[in-house]
Design a protein around this motif. Structure first.
Motif, PDB file in Angstrom:
ATOM      1  N   LYS A 244       0.889  -1.195   0.298  1.00  0.00           N
ATOM      2  CA  LYS A 244       0.190   0.139  -0.047  1.00  0.00           C
ATOM      3  C   LYS A 244       1.111   1.252  -0.104  1.00  0.00           C
ATOM      4  CE  LYS A 244      -0.132  -0.117   4.847  1.00  0.00           C
ATOM      5  NZ  LYS A 244      -0.430  -0.818   5.874  1.00  0.00           N
ATOM      6  N   PRO A 245      -0.114   2.088  -1.101  1.00  0.00           N
ATOM      7  CA  PRO A 245       0.759   3.472  -0.582  1.00  0.00           C
ATOM      8  C   PRO A 245       0.885   4.584   0.589  1.00  0.00           C
ATOM      9  CG  PRO A 245      -0.675   3.966  -1.878  1.00  0.00           C
ATOM     10  CD  PRO A 245      -1.086   2.073  -1.602  1.00  0.00           C
ATOM     11  N   LEU A 246       1.454   4.797   1.086  1.00  0.00           N
ATOM     12  CA  LEU A 246       2.046   5.774   2.208  1.00  0.00           C
ATOM     13  C   LEU A 246       1.461   7.403   1.478  1.00  0.00           C
ATOM     14  CD1 LEU A 246       5.000   4.937   4.116  1.00  0.00           C
ATOM     15  CD2 LEU A 246       2.431   4.776   4.643  1.00  0.00           C
ATOM     16  N   PRO A 247       0.364   8.339   2.250  1.00  0.00           N
ATOM     17  CA  PRO A 247       0.162   9.549   1.724  1.00  0.00           C
ATOM     18  C   PRO A 247       0.640  10.121   2.332  1.00  0.00           C
ATOM     19  CG  PRO A 247      -1.437   8.731   2.599  1.00  0.00           C
ATOM     20  CD  PRO A 247      -0.172   7.808   3.192  1.00  0.00           C
ATOM     21  N   PRO A 269       1.674   4.412  12.165  1.00  0.00           N
ATOM     22  CA  PRO A 269       2.170   2.769  12.289  1.00  0.00           C
ATOM     23  C   PRO A 269       2.662   1.878  11.185  1.00  0.00           C
ATOM     24  CG  PRO A 269      -0.236   4.189  11.247  1.00  0.00           C
ATOM     25  CD  PRO A 269       0.208   4.827  11.270  1.00  0.00           C
ATOM     26  N   ALA A 270       2.973   2.695  10.380  1.00  0.00           N
ATOM     27  CA  ALA A 270       3.562   1.714   8.774  1.00  0.00           C
ATOM     28  C   ALA A 270       4.884   1.687   9.186  1.00  0.00           C
ATOM     29  CB  ALA A 270       3.288   2.700   7.936  1.00  0.00           C
ATOM     30  N   GLU A 273       6.540  -1.817   9.627  1.00  0.00           N
ATOM     31  CA  GLU A 273       6.701  -2.765   8.030  1.00  0.00           C
ATOM     32  C   GLU A 273       7.194  -2.015   7.675  1.00  0.00           C
ATOM     33  OE1 GLU A 273       1.821  -3.125   6.281  1.00  0.00           O
ATOM     34  OE2 GLU A 273       2.163  -1.472   7.561  1.00  0.00           O
ATOM     35  N   LEU A 274       7.619  -1.063   7.150  1.00  0.00           N
ATOM     36  CA  LEU A 274       9.075  -0.248   6.784  1.00  0.00           C
ATOM     37  C   LEU A 274      10.190  -0.523   6.867  1.00  0.00           C
ATOM     38  CD1 LEU A 274       7.008   2.842   5.214  1.00  0.00           C
ATOM     39  CD2 LEU A 274       9.090   1.509   3.425  1.00  0.00           C
ATOM     40  N   THR A 275      10.389  -1.081   8.231  1.00  0.00           N
ATOM     41  CA  THR A 275      11.296  -1.058   8.650  1.00  0.00           C
ATOM     42  C   THR A 275      12.528  -2.484   7.910  1.00  0.00           C
ATOM     43  OG1 THR A 275      11.153   0.396  10.788  1.00  0.00           O
ATOM     44  CG2 THR A 275      13.154  -0.825  11.328  1.00  0.00           C
ATOM     45  N   THR A 337      -1.147  13.583   7.487  1.00  0.00           N
ATOM     46  CA  THR A 337      -0.926  12.029   7.353  1.00  0.00           C
ATOM     47  C   THR A 337       0.071  11.689   8.714  1.00  0.00           C
ATOM     48  OG1 THR A 337       0.614  11.963   5.752  1.00  0.00           O
ATOM     49  CG2 THR A 337      -1.578  12.018   4.589  1.00  0.00           C
ATOM     50  N   GLY A 338       0.598  12.404   8.945  1.00  0.00           N
ATOM     51  CA  GLY A 338       1.647  12.276   9.759  1.00  0.00           C
ATOM     52  C   GLY A 338       3.042  11.406   8.764  1.00  0.00           C
ATOM     53  N   ALA A 339       3.168  11.862   8.086  1.00  0.00           N
ATOM     54  CA  ALA A 339       4.072  12.090   7.087  1.00  0.00           C
ATOM     55  C   ALA A 339       4.566  13.253   6.045  1.00  0.00           C
ATOM     56  CB  ALA A 339       4.053  10.520   6.074  1.00  0.00           C
ATOM     57  N   VAL A 340       6.098  13.346   6.244  1.00  0.00           N
ATOM     58  CA  VAL A 340       5.953  14.762   5.311  1.00  0.00           C
ATOM     59  C   VAL A 340       6.919  13.838   4.108  1.00  0.00           C
ATOM     60  CG1 VAL A 340       5.378  16.081   7.209  1.00  0.00           C
ATOM     61  CG2 VAL A 340       7.735  15.159   6.570  1.00  0.00           C
TER      62      VAL A 340
END
Length: 828
Positions: A244-247, A269-270, A273-275, A337-340
């Motif tokens: 799944k993509p990360l927005p 939360p990702a 998984e990404l680590t 989204t908690g991501a930049v």
RNA sequence: GGGGCGGUGGCGGAAUUGGCAGACGCAGCGGACUUAAAAUCCGCCGGCCGUGAGGCCUUGUGGGUUCGACUCCCACCCGCCCUACCA
């Protein structure tokens, strides 16, 4: 001199007397009279602290009292009520430190507040007094909770929340700043807690647009707009290698090609998984540390960015470049989204992060050519201005502003992004793990789950507890009362457990202003007729510190009520005013620990309540901060003494009133006009100075022996009427002593004749070449030619015209005659 | 970093919103009353020059617009308050 009928001015005798008279005759009781215009004048309702009122509080209550009295004299029905914000942390903390139950301290403190407020001569309608910690009040606070619940605006959620270790409770984001809670305790940290929220974000847009419809100070509006923090931007999906993509959320899609890294909040939360396996230990360590750190610790090192590489990668959706994913605590989990996407060349925070970890910096917006930054592309700070797109594939050469649209369209067309709006404001955390508050009317049933208490079962009563201090478990003290906790399910009647959190105090203050319209009503939170008669609040006065707390919450609840068709308006407070702070004589905030507290009790005992009122009105403009001056109040007392003697000496030698004093008559009408205008516009300092000037003039008249005219006696009567709102006691006493019946506060406000209030002869200055040289008297209706003729005839003007001629001249009737000269050309 | 408010005598402040800067009050100084003090009343009270009439300067600093600026515009300095890693 003073006759036998007249004692010297003695406020200690007359003030209690009139206070009793007003009480006994119910002078200030508000009635819903449909034939009269209404005015709702409200003070922020205070929490009744153990210290009682100091003179700083009076800075709020005196001006609203003046306004209420003024309105009544204009024939308005006025609702001017007072009540107590008695539920909440401050009251409970006071009770804990004194080892007394908050019920008892609350009753003691409110009695003291009431006494003090009467002492300073306020005209509250005490029949309408309310106490938010009384079941007859909080029953309806619970009712409103259920209204919000039914409308999907109250929900329970597990989330990271502010936790104050001293208060031992969670706090809303509005109640915390710089790691310090609103009660002043530092060391506030984050905790994962299951708690109740109000969905204030559902009204974010209207909370901004509604500000255009209210007459509020611009700074408060701007603080609210900023707090809500609406920002339009784009959500862009970055494909990942985990499916799944990360927005991300960005307001600058034009800088997409400049993204050289990608950052997740530690709480994202990702992250797991990404680590990558080889980075796992380091990432976990960082995440644990970042999440556990208190806000103070984070602040201390805020200059330096921290973070770790996850070993994972995402792909730039347009350039298809593979960029590394980092975890860093400068990215907030609760915003966007908690991501930049990290664009170091064009965002200062990303720049600092890249600098810290030696990540590449790629310029994609070229600054204007004249800037030196274009020559060597090694920036020393991010370039956030506007410019032309470069290094951006097909978008090169476009102005950035156009690029925002083009890249947006491209992403939308490919399903990789969408327009969104983000807000800084979060939902309102209302749960408190404390005893002294409104119990949340929710029951948990094994079979039915979370069930609201039935309306007819309200109120859910707060049980009496002797040991109500928090025990450090993080749970509400109510959880220790089995008789409270154990109940039956409203739906299936099986055993169930009550919610043990209470509502924060701001729930009470979100609707209390409605209760004042019908405080004894039993069938609902307010009686609809009375509510329609009085609401919205016409004038609301209090300190600016509630800009993003109470004032935002109350607006939110009102909008919910409007949507539920309970009220016919969407903004509760039509006009808001913020009084300036009154500091101690040392220029510091008044506080017990600094020992600079001045109480109304001591000032009333020494100078009288009227002198206190006059001084507080006179000391500075209403909105402005000012320090208390112990000499200043003495001046107010002197003023009242002079007024007293003015009447004492005049009426003792009473005589036939015959002649007319035209000069005095004009001054009288001018004074009435000025005083009226100044009360209306909250300029009480100059209102008082106008009264001083007027009474000084009356003293001059009296001393000159001209006190026999009808005008003089009319002026004395009007002066009492104008003095009544500001100095209600002495005005009533003098009203009575000068032979009038009833109370001065029931008299109509004096009127003025606008022709008489205007002078027909003006003294106007004459300017020659920008300097005032002479003053002339001229009729108001004189034209420019007449004005010039008069002026040129004056030797004081001629002297400056010698050897010169008039080039131009300007005449502004009633203001000035301005003459511009030039030298005569005869020499040439 | 962002947003807001403010800077006028020894002090709090006023200036009809572009038209006599310093109203009103506090403090101070001089005088009257008093045996004395307090209270009260009268007078003075931005700075410099002048015996005087009067003159010059003065609203944080520098520029600008205007017949005229505390007020409007530009730049800067100082103080306070709010907010803060909001992508």
């Amino acid at each position: 001199m003073l006759g036998n009928r007249w004692q010297p001015y003695n406020p200690q005798i007359i003030e209690p007397k009139w206070q009793r008279y007003w009480d006994e005759n119910q002078l200030y009781a508000a009635r819903e009279d449909p034939d009269k215009p209404e005015f709702y004048c409200l003070d922020f309702f205070p929490y009744p602290s153990g210290e009682g009122l100091h003179v700083g509080h009076c800075r709020n209550y005196i001006p609203t009292d003046v306004t209420s009295r003024f309105k009544r004299m204009h024939g308005w029905e006025v609702l001017h009520p007072m009540g107590w914000d008695a539920f909440g942390e401050p009251t409970e903390q006071f009770a804990i430190t004194h080892g007394i139950h908050p019920r008892i301290t609350t009753d003691q403190n409110t009695a003291n507040f009431r006494r003090q407020m009467k002492l300073i001569g306020t005209s509250y309608d005490w029949n309408r007094e309310i106490d938010s910690s009384n079941p007859s009040f909080y029953r309806w606070t619970q009712w409103f909770f259920l209204l919000l619940y039914r409308r999907g605006l109250a929900y329970r959620d597990m989330s990271w929340q502010w936790w104050c270790p001293v208060c031992q409770t969670t706090l809303s984001s509005q109640e915390v700043s710089n790691g310090v809670c609103w009660r002043g305790h530092s060391g506030v940290t984050k905790r994962q807690v299951l708690s109740w929220f109000f969905r204030i974000t559902a009204y974010a847009d209207e909370l901004i647009t509604g500000l255009d419809q209210v007459q509020w100070p611009e700074p408060i509006k701007s603080i609210q707009r900023n707090w809500i923090g609406r920002s339009e931007g784009f959500e862009i999906d970055f494909p990942t290698e985990i499916g799944k993509p990360l927005p991300v959320f960005t307001t600058r899609p034009d800088t997409l090609y400049g993204a050289t890294f990608f950052v997740l909040a530690p709480e994202h939360p990702a992250v797991p998984e990404l680590t990558a396996p080889e980075q796992r230990a380091e990432v976990e360590r960082y995440v644990t540390q970042a999440v556990g750190r208190s806000e103070v610790e984070r602040m201390a090192e805020s200059r330096e960015k921290s973070g770790v590489f996850t070993g994972g990668y995402v792909t730039n959706p347009l350039s298809e470049e593979r960029i590394p994913v980092w975890v860093a605590d400068y990215v907030l989990p609760t915003y966007g989204t908690g991501a930049v996407m990290g664009v170091p060349a064009h965002d200062q925070r990303d720049f600092e992060f890249a600098d810290q970890f030696s990540l590449p910096v790629r310029v994609v917006i070229a600054p204007p050519v004249e800037s030196e930054q274009v020559e060597d592309l090694r920036l020393d700070a991010a370039f956030t201005g506007s410019g032309i797109m470069v290094n951006s594939g097909p978008f090169d050469g476009l102005p950035g502003e156009v690029g925002i649209e083009r890249i947006g369209e491209e992403l939308e067309a490919r399903g990789l992004g969408r327009k969104t709006v983000q807000y800084k404001m979060r939902d309102w955390l209302i749960s408190r793990q404390r005893y002294w508050g409104t119990p949340i009317p929710i029951v948990y049933c094994e079979k039915c789950g979370q069930v609201p208490v039935l309306e007819e079962q309200l109120p859910v009563l707060l049980p009496m507890m002797n040991d109500f201090a928090p025990d450090g478990s993080g749970r509400s003290p109510l959880a220790r009362v089995p008789e409270f906790v154990n109940t039956t399910c409203p739906e299936c009647a099986e055993p169930a457990r009550r919610e043990t959190d209470t509502l924060g105090g701001f729930a009470c203050s979100s609707w209390y202003y409605l209760r004042f319209t019908s405080p004894h009503y039993e069938a609902g939170p307010f009686e609809p007729q009375a509510m329609r008669y009085w609401m919205p609040v016409d004038l609301y006065v209090g300190g600016a510190e509630h800009a993003v707390l109470h004032l935002l919450y109350a607006r939110f609840w009102t909008k919910v009520m409007a949507d539920a068709e309970l009220v016919p308006f969407r903004e509760p407070f039509a006009r808001l005013m913020n009084q300036g702070q009154l500091l101690g004589p040392d220029g510091q905030r008044m506080s017990k620990s600094r020992g600079n507290v001045i109480t109304p009790d001591s000032m009333v005992a020494e100078y009288g309540a009227d002198a206190l009122r006059i001084y507080e009105l006179f000391m500075a403009p209403f909105e402005q901060d000012v320090s208390w001056s112990s000499e200043g109040i003495n001046g107010a007392r002197r003023f009242l003494n002079r007024i007293w003697n003015l009447y004492a000496e005049t009426f003792f030698e009473s005589s036939e009133a015959v002649d007319k004093d035209e000069e005095l008559e004009r001054l009288l009408h001018k004074t009435i006009r000025r005083v009226t205008e100044r009360i209306k516009s909250f300029r009480f300092n100059t209102m008082v100075s106008t009264l001083m000037e007027f009474s000084n003039h009356l003293l001059d008249v009296q001393r000159a022996g001209n006190w026999r005219s009808a005008t003089y006696h009319a002026a004395l009567e009007a002066l009492l009427l104008m003095l009544a709102p500001a100095a209600p006691y002495i005005a009533d006493e003098l009203w009575h002593l000068t032979g009038h019946g009833g109370s001065v506060h029931e008299q109509p406000w004096p009127t003025w004749d606008s022709d008489l209030a205007r002078d027909e002869v003006w003294e106007i200055p004459i300017q020659v070449d920008g300097k005032v040289r002479q003053v002339m008297e001229i009729p108001l209706d004189a034209n420019q030619v007449e004005a010039e003729e008069t002026a040129f005839a004056l030797s004081g003007v001629q002297q400056y015209l010698a050897g010169r001629e008039v080039a131009k001249s300007f005449y502004v009737p009633g203001k000035i005659l301005s003459i511009v000269t030039r030298s005569k050309v005869e020499d040439l």
